[in-house]
Design a protein around this motif. Structure first.
Motif, PDB file in Angstrom:
ATOM      1  N   TRP A 193      74.880  27.252  10.884  1.00 14.29           N
ATOM      2  CA  TRP A 193      75.201  25.850  10.622  1.00 14.29           C
ATOM      3  C   TRP A 193      76.118  25.299  11.704  1.00 14.29           C
ATOM      4  N   LEU A 194      77.106  26.089  12.137  1.00  8.89           N
ATOM      5  CA  LEU A 194      78.014  25.646  13.194  1.00  8.89           C
ATOM      6  C   LEU A 194      77.243  25.370  14.483  1.00  8.89           C
ATOM      7  N   ILE A 195      76.286  26.237  14.792  1.00  6.77           N
ATOM      8  CA  ILE A 195      75.476  26.023  15.995  1.00  6.77           C
ATOM      9  C   ILE A 195      74.652  24.752  15.861  1.00  6.77           C
ATOM     10  N   SER A 196      74.096  24.525  14.660  1.00  3.39           N
ATOM     11  CA  SER A 196      73.284  23.327  14.452  1.00  3.39           C
ATOM     12  C   SER A 196      74.117  22.055  14.585  1.00  3.39           C
ATOM     13  N   GLN A 197      75.449  22.176  14.415  1.00  3.01           N
ATOM     14  CA  GLN A 197      76.346  21.026  14.558  1.00  3.01           C
ATOM     15  C   GLN A 197      76.964  20.954  15.954  1.00  3.01           C
TER      16      GLN A 197
ATOM     17  N   LEU B  10      72.723  26.595  25.336  1.00  3.44           N
ATOM     18  CA  LEU B  10      73.659  25.765  24.587  1.00  3.44           C
ATOM     19  C   LEU B  10      73.468  24.297  24.933  1.00  3.44           C
ATOM     20  N   GLN B  11      73.231  24.021  26.187  1.00  3.24           N
ATOM     21  CA  GLN B  11      73.033  22.628  26.590  1.00  3.24           C
ATOM     22  C   GLN B  11      71.767  22.066  25.961  1.00  3.24           C
ATOM     23  N   ASP B  12      70.718  22.903  25.903  1.00  2.00           N
ATOM     24  CA  ASP B  12      69.460  22.464  25.292  1.00  2.00           C
ATOM     25  C   ASP B  12      69.626  22.249  23.802  1.00  2.00           C
ATOM     26  N   VAL B  13      70.316  23.213  23.145  1.00  2.00           N
ATOM     27  CA  VAL B  13      70.545  23.096  21.700  1.00  2.00           C
ATOM     28  C   VAL B  13      71.435  21.912  21.389  1.00  2.00           C
ATOM     29  N   ASN B  14      72.472  21.717  22.209  1.00  5.46           N
ATOM     30  CA  ASN B  14      73.411  20.625  21.968  1.00  5.46           C
ATOM     31  C   ASN B  14      72.716  19.269  22.057  1.00  5.46           C
ATOM     32  N   SER B  15      71.759  19.143  22.973  1.00  2.49           N
ATOM     33  CA  SER B  15      71.044  17.878  23.089  1.00  2.49           C
ATOM     34  C   SER B  15      70.133  17.652  21.904  1.00  2.49           C
ATOM     35  N   GLN B  16      69.598  18.748  21.348  1.00  6.13           N
ATOM     36  CA  GLN B  16      68.708  18.621  20.198  1.00  6.13           C
ATOM     37  C   GLN B  16      69.475  18.332  18.922  1.00  6.13           C
ATOM     38  N   LYS B  17      70.674  18.867  18.787  1.00  2.68           N
ATOM     39  CA  LYS B  17      71.391  18.774  17.528  1.00  2.68           C
ATOM     40  C   LYS B  17      72.110  17.451  17.335  1.00  2.68           C
ATOM     41  N   GLN B  18      71.953  16.555  18.290  1.00  2.00           N
ATOM     42  CA  GLN B  18      72.554  15.245  18.081  1.00  2.00           C
ATOM     43  C   GLN B  18      71.856  14.496  16.958  1.00  2.00           C
TER      44      GLN B  18
ATOM     45  N   THR C  26      70.548  13.716  13.340  1.00  2.00           N
ATOM     46  CA  THR C  26      70.958  14.010  11.971  1.00  2.00           C
ATOM     47  C   THR C  26      69.718  14.103  11.094  1.00  2.00           C
ATOM     48  N   TYR C  27      69.823  14.890  10.043  1.00  2.00           N
ATOM     49  CA  TYR C  27      68.677  15.132   9.175  1.00  2.00           C
ATOM     50  C   TYR C  27      69.006  14.688   7.752  1.00  2.00           C
ATOM     51  N   THR C  28      68.002  14.143   7.087  1.00  2.00           N
ATOM     52  CA  THR C  28      68.144  13.677   5.711  1.00  2.00           C
ATOM     53  C   THR C  28      67.027  14.267   4.872  1.00  2.00           C
ATOM     54  N   ILE C  29      67.054  13.948   3.598  1.00  2.00           N
ATOM     55  CA  ILE C  29      66.033  14.450   2.676  1.00  2.00           C
ATOM     56  C   ILE C  29      64.641  13.982   3.086  1.00  2.00           C
ATOM     57  N   LEU C  30      64.560  12.868   3.817  1.00  2.00           N
ATOM     58  CA  LEU C  30      63.268  12.341   4.261  1.00  2.00           C
ATOM     59  C   LEU C  30      62.602  13.243   5.288  1.00  2.00           C
ATOM     60  N   ASP C  31      63.400  14.094   5.962  1.00  2.00           N
ATOM     61  CA  ASP C  31      62.820  14.998   6.950  1.00  2.00           C
ATOM     62  C   ASP C  31      61.979  16.091   6.303  1.00  2.00           C
TER      63      ASP C  31
ATOM     64  N   ALA D   2      63.495  29.867   1.220  1.00  2.00           N
ATOM     65  CA  ALA D   2      64.503  29.789   2.278  1.00  2.00           C
ATOM     66  C   ALA D   2      63.927  30.213   3.624  1.00  2.00           C
ATOM     67  N   GLU D   3      62.979  31.141   3.621  1.00  2.00           N
ATOM     68  CA  GLU D   3      62.385  31.597   4.868  1.00  2.00           C
ATOM     69  C   GLU D   3      61.372  30.599   5.422  1.00  2.00           C
ATOM     70  N   LEU D   4      60.816  29.750   4.575  1.00  2.00           N
ATOM     71  CA  LEU D   4      59.820  28.785   5.033  1.00  2.00           C
ATOM     72  C   LEU D   4      60.454  27.584   5.731  1.00  2.00           C
ATOM     73  N   TYR D   5      61.668  27.183   5.298  1.00  2.00           N
ATOM     74  CA  TYR D   5      62.311  26.000   5.866  1.00  2.00           C
ATOM     75  C   TYR D   5      63.173  26.369   7.081  1.00  2.00           C
ATOM     76  N   PRO D   6      63.268  25.458   8.062  1.00  2.00           N
ATOM     77  CA  PRO D   6      64.101  25.710   9.248  1.00  2.00           C
ATOM     78  C   PRO D   6      65.578  25.485   8.958  1.00  2.00           C
ATOM     79  N   THR D   7      66.416  25.964   9.858  1.00  8.24           N
ATOM     80  CA  THR D   7      67.869  25.878   9.676  1.00  8.24           C
ATOM     81  C   THR D   7      68.349  24.449   9.454  1.00  8.24           C
ATOM     82  N   VAL D   8      67.781  23.506  10.198  1.00 10.85           N
ATOM     83  CA  VAL D   8      68.296  22.133  10.176  1.00 10.85           C
ATOM     84  C   VAL D   8      68.126  21.463   8.813  1.00 10.85           C
TER      85      VAL D   8
END
Length: 428
Positions: free
Chosen positions: A154-158, A189-197, A199-204, A322-328
């Protein structure tokens, strides 16, 4: 007390349904809160919520007050359960230990608590003192704040890479493992950081055709399993014999169910294991109507066998989903599925109530739905032996659907939990 008899006897089962209404609401919001504020913060906040309102409930002066507090207790209970499951069950522990924790680690102790319930109720007949005895152990969770870490995933995703690295290095030191000088590659990290900007909601959970299909199937699966599990659990007072003994037997049968589910998850594909458990539970419940009325012990045996199959499936569905859904969106996915199961739990007391019209009707309905859910499971993708997805594009695909080619920005699925070497060798 509170005259819950005769014209007011409907308030008894309604109280149970209201608790599950709270569980439903908690399932809906816990995933989004946990994905936004962190697994650990939500875990301990909702633990405090459950324990605090349960304590206040002891001093209820009316049925209305008791029921409102019961809703709040339900919200806290499921919220900390889902947060703890995602935190430790999927995002901290390694792949082999993850299955052990999610089945034997969590569920066996749940079954032990379930077995203690009729024992406590037998010796503590006053409901206020019984509720107090069941509430006070929640205070034992306070010291765990200094033991349980936040989820590194979760910290990485943020984008909080340094905090994640500190936790991983601490785990490595505790386990006597030498951590590499570089845990996270700067370019990654730079690639992940650009992706994690983003935000995700229930609609995702409905963004792509694939994740929408998995969400719909998970919702139906959880709802049906919940109807069967809670329906059989709440039906124990209607079985022949002593109510305390029947409740104890209903709890005891869960122990072998959890052990079997652990062995199946560890050695066999997820969907076939779940389908087999659901077919067993559903078919046994359908056979109960064929048992002669004088063979009461056989009827109880078949009910417990049905509970065995459905309990095994209930244990496995947490890991599978839990295994079917992605971390985000994993916590939201598990939370939404759990929310659907609470719709089933709200309905389950009324399935039991149908027994007043025909004593076999609840078993026929629950058995039929359980068999149908077993068939539905066979259409889900197989996650056994696969790395956990981090992004929506990395999710396993439902067979039979047409897909657009993945975008060029999609990371290879091999950059998963095995990618940082420390994740392979370190377990908390």
């Amino acid at each position: 007390q509170w005259n819950l008899v005769c014209a007011n006897d409907w308030k008894g089962p309604l109280s149970t349904s209201l608790f599950f209404v709270g569980v439903l609401l908690g399932s809906f919001i816990s995933g989004q809160l946990s994905d936004k504020f962190g697994r650990k913060n939500v875990l301990f906040a909702t633990l405090a919520m459950q324990t605090g309102f349960s304590f206040i409930q002891v001093f209820s002066t009316s049925w209305e007050m008791f029921s409102v507090l019961f809703v709040l207790v339900g919200m806290g209970q499921i919220s900390n359960y889902v947060a703890a499951f995602v935190l430790a069950g999927t995002e901290i522990l390694g792949k082999s230990v993850r299955v052990l924790f999610c089945t034997l680690g969590v569920c066996i102790f749940y079954a032990f608590g379930y077995m203690l319930l009729p024992l406590f109720a037998f010796f503590i007949r006053d409901w206020r003192m019984l509720l107090l005895a069941l509430t006070l152990p929640g205070l034992l969770c306070i010291p765990l704040w200094w033991v349980i870490p936040e989820s590194p995933r979760w910290l990485i995703s943020q984008g909080r890479f340094q905090e994640a690295e500190d936790i991983i290095r601490k785990a490595a030191k505790t386990n006597g493992i030498t951590a590499p000088d570089v845990i996270f590659d700067p370019s990654e990290l730079q690639d992940v950081n650009s992706q994690k900007q983003q935000t995700y909601t229930i609609l995702d959970l409905m963004r792509t055709r694939n994740i929408l299909t998995i969400t719909i199937m998970s919702v139906l699966l959880w709802m049906i399993i919940s109807v069967g599990y809670f329906g059989l659990s709440l039906d124990t007072p209607n079985l022949h014999g002593d109510v305390y003994v029947n409740c104890f037997l209903s709890a005891v049968i869960e122990v072998p169910a959890y052990i079997i589910s652990w062995l199946l998850l560890r050695n066999l594909p997820r969907r076939y294991s779940m389908a087999a458990a659901l077919f067993l539970g559903g078919c046994v419940l359908l056979f109960i109507q064929l048992v002669p009325s004088h063979l009461r012990a056989l009827s109880i045996l078949l009910v417990m066998l049905g509970k065995f199959g459905i309990t095994s499936a209930f244990s496995m569905v947490y890991v599978y989903t839990a295994e079917l859904y992605p971390t985000v969106v994993r916590n939201m996915g598990v939370g939404a599925s759990s929310m659907a199961s609470r719709l089933g739990s709200i309905l389950s007391p009324y399935f039991v109530y149908l027994g007043a019209y025909d004593r076999f009707l609840p078993y026929i309905l629950m058995g039929s739905l359980t068999v149908l859910s077993g068939i539905l499971t066979l259409f889900l993708p197989e996650s056994y032996g696969m790395p956990l997805p981090d992004t929506i594009d990395q999710m396993l695909r439902v067979k039979g659907l047409e897909y657009r080619p993945p975008s060029s920005s999609t990371r290879d699925s091999k950059e998963e939990e095995e990618n940082p070497e420390i994740f392979k060798s370190t377990a908390f």
